[in-house]
Every structure is written in C-alpha cells, then in structure tokens.
Design an enzyme around this catalytic site. Structure first.
Site, PDB file in Angstrom:
ATOM      1  N   LYS A  52      45.645  46.381  35.584  1.00 57.41           N
ATOM      2  CA  LYS A  52      45.407  45.231  36.203  1.00 57.41           C
ATOM      3  C   LYS A  52      44.521  45.210  37.109  1.00 57.41           C
ATOM      4  O   LYS A  52      43.664  46.673  37.389  1.00 57.41           O
ATOM      5  CB  LYS A  52      46.783  45.722  37.667  1.00 57.41           C
ATOM      6  N   GLU A 112      59.526  48.924  34.233  1.00 58.50           N
ATOM      7  CA  GLU A 112      58.744  49.438  35.226  1.00 58.50           C
ATOM      8  C   GLU A 112      58.555  49.969  36.223  1.00 58.50           C
ATOM      9  O   GLU A 112      59.006  49.899  37.267  1.00 58.50           O
ATOM     10  CB  GLU A 112      57.474  47.729  35.483  1.00 58.50           C
ATOM     11  N   ASP A 129      52.757  51.456  35.973  1.00 57.41           N
ATOM     12  CA  ASP A 129      51.811  50.338  36.446  1.00 57.41           C
ATOM     13  C   ASP A 129      51.026  50.808  37.800  1.00 57.41           C
ATOM     14  O   ASP A 129      49.511  51.472  37.878  1.00 57.41           O
ATOM     15  CB  ASP A 129      52.961  49.288  37.720  1.00 57.41           C
ATOM     16  N   LYS A 158      63.134  41.461  39.334  1.00 56.94           N
ATOM     17  CA  LYS A 158      62.543  42.210  40.318  1.00 56.94           C
ATOM     18  C   LYS A 158      63.072  42.529  40.868  1.00 56.94           C
ATOM     19  O   LYS A 158      64.663  42.051  41.273  1.00 56.94           O
ATOM     20  CB  LYS A 158      61.465  41.718  41.554  1.00 56.94           C
ATOM     21  N   ASP A 166      61.141  45.189  37.044  1.00 54.76           N
ATOM     22  CA  ASP A 166      60.332  45.801  36.912  1.00 54.76           C
ATOM     23  C   ASP A 166      60.490  46.569  38.459  1.00 54.76           C
ATOM     24  O   ASP A 166      61.484  45.245  39.855  1.00 54.76           O
ATOM     25  CB  ASP A 166      58.903  45.095  37.907  1.00 54.76           C
TER      26      ASP A 166
END
Length: 355
Positions: free
Chosen positions: A267, A218, A243, A162, A190
């Site tokens: 997701k 991402e 995403d 992250k 991400d």
C-alpha cells in the site's frame, strides 16, 4: 521542470455504506490532497489518508510534515531528479509514510507529464486493465451475506471479507458467505490483526475443513508479531498475506527470510509512495513471492496512482483498489476508469487528472 511550490488541501467523499473492520468504523473519507506546482505551469496531484490506527498519522501531522519538513527539502529541485528528490524527502523526516506517499505520487504525476505519457507506461507498462476485489465490511452474518450477494449481482467475482472481531462468529461469517455466493466467487479473508496465532490456526483450519476454498487470509495476527505470522503460515494450508507487517523493503526482506507469509500486500500509504513500493515488489519477485496492491480508505486520487503502479508490474497479481467504488461520488475528473470490478488506464499523461 522545477518544483516551485507545494500546497496542501482537503479531499472529501462520503461513503455509500459505513466501512467496518476489526480496527475501526468510518462513514466519510476526509483526506489530505496536495498540489505540486512547477516553474513551467504544470501541476502534480497526490493524496494522503490519515489512518492513525495503522500508520500513526493524522490530518494535522500529515499537513505539518509536508509543509514544514518535506516542502523546504525539495522545492527548487528538477522533476527529472527522481532519486535525488526521494532521498531528500526521506532524510527530511522519519516515518510519516502517508505524507511522503502524497508527495511521491504528485512527483511521479509530474514526471510522466514531463514525458507526455501515462504513468503506468513510464513505470513498466505491463498491462492497461486491472480487476479489483470489493470489500465486505464486518457485520452480523445476515448483513454480510446480503452485502456479498449484492456485490456478486453487481458483477464482482472477488470478495474481500472483513473479519477479526470474534473468532467463532468469523467462522460462521465466511461459511455462510461461501454457501450464499457459490463456488465460483473468489473469497479473500482479512482479519486486520484481529486474532492470536493459535486462534488463527484454529479458524483457518476450520474454514479449510468446511471447504470454503478461500484464496488467502490477510494479516491474521498483530503486525509486530512476526513469529506469530510464521507460526500461522507454517501450520495452515491457506496462503497468508502480510499487510501491516510490511511497510518498508527492510521489513519485506525480514518477513521473507523468516518465511512468515506467502504473499505481501503493498500500500502506498505504508511504503511512502511508488519509489519505495517498487523496491518491495522487486524484492518479492526475486524471492518468488507474489504481491497484492491495496489501499486505505482513499479517494480516486491516490487509488489511481496505485492503479498505475499496479498496471506497470507483472508481480502484482492481486488487486484491492476498491476505494473509489465505496464512495458516493468522485472528487476529481479524469484518471483511470473504475467500471465495476474493471479498472482501465487512460491515455492521458501522468496519473490523468484534469486540473
């Protein structure tokens, strides 16, 4: 097998360590659990994660959407009428994708129980084992390196790092982690919408020049900035994964048409469940775009439903289902087995929980 009732509850699980991204910090999962009861005594289970910064939903809004809109629309319907149930649910209230996802997965749980088979087999049965990455929360460099080494020592070969809080620091973070874990660990980065398009191109370029060999980046820019996504995708060599920019099949089509990403992250909390997620993965596959299956901060209930879906689909080639691995304990018994990075489907009917 007809829907007799839908009840809403709470599922909680404390996290082992705080979960930190460019958008939020969380210490404890407190999600909505739902139970669908049928007229012949079966129970289907689902879960919704209130993620206001992404889906706009809260615990209160999810509960209200299910009890006041979705439940009246589908009670009395036969579980075998999947398409009709999903159409009724979709028309009962717009958006509210996490609320719909919880109901959707409970319906599919019951659908597979009706046919006495694990859900992943009913959906396609492509494989029974998955390998997930593990998330490295955004922190100072030393702590992220320590967390990365710990994950590798525990047997994880894929790290999802992250970033997105400060551009210069993000470059340092990724380079330090690559140097620490060596060349054989896969790194996914991400940014959680944390960069501008020009920042993203500079940062990714610097990481490419430093030979960090990251697999993908991402959601580098804001979810609504499709032109920015296209700019980053066109001006970097690294694969760009969309995403938050893709909730629906329509958005997937637009993103692909604009060549705004190389990959798509699905997701269930974004798509509204498995029914719509299937459409996205098929659209992507038809256009040569591979998919990741991901999760919000979710417990084993909804992550297990996502695992069943992923196990059924050839075009889901990347797995980011580490939610249960971040929790101190499992709030439910049964379902797939989460053993380090390996997720193995069970032979129990439905999603596989003992209720």
């Amino acid at each position: 097998m007809k829907i007799a009732d839908i009840q809403v509850g709470v599922v909680e699980a404390p996290l082992i360590t705080p979960f930190k991204t460019a958008l939020r910090t969380v210490d404890n999962i407190r999600n909505i659990a739902i139970y669908i009861y049928t007229d012949d005594g079966h129970i289907g289970v689902g879960e919704a994660a209130p993620t206001a910064v992404i889906t706009g939903e809260t615990s209160a809004s999810i509960s209200h959407a299910i009890t006041e809109f979705i439940k009246p629309a589908i009670v009395g319907m036969d579980i075998e009428e999947i398409a009709a149930i999903m159409e009724r649910m979709e028309k009962s209230i717009v958006k509210n994708t996490s609320a719909k996802a919880a109901v959707d997965m409970a319906i599919y749980d019951l659908y597979a129980k009706h046919y006495k088979t694990p859900l992943y087999k009913l959906l396609g049965g492509y494989r029974k084992e998955l390998i997930t990455d593990i998330t490295i929360s955004v922190n100072d460099v030393d702590e992220m390196v320590k967390d990365s080494l710990s994950a590798v020592e525990r047997g994880f070969n894929i790290l999802k790092v992250k970033v997105g809080k400060d551009p210069i620091g993000d470059i340092e973070r990724v380079i330090a982690i690559r140097e620490a874990v060596g060349p054989n660990t896969t790194l996914r980065v991400d940014a959680n919408q944390g960069w501008t398009p020009k920042q993203a191109v500079r940062i990714i370029g610097a990481l490419e020049d430093a030979n960090t060999n990251i697999e993908l980046v991402e959601q580098p820019v804001h979810s609504s900035d499709i032109e920015g996504m296209r700019y980053v995708t066109s001006n970097t060599l690294t694969n760009i994964l969309a995403d938050e920019s893709v909730f629906s099949p329509k958005e997937a089509i637009m993103l692909i048409e604009k060549r705004a990403a190389d990959l798509i992250n699905i997701k269930l909390m974004k798509t509204g469940g498995i029914y719509q997620a299937q459409k996205i993965v098929h659209i992507a596959e038809a256009n040569g775009i591979e998919c990741m299956i991901g999760c919000m901060l979710e417990t084993k209930i909804s992550v297990s439903a996502a695992a069943h879906f992923a196990a059924s689909q050839k075009n889901i080639t990347m797995i980011d289902l580490d939610g249960p691995l971040l929790c101190m304990n499992d709030p439910v018994i049964g379902g797939p087995t989460f053993n380090g990075q390996i997720i193995t489907m069970s032979s129990e009917p439905g999603i596989g929980f003992s209720l």
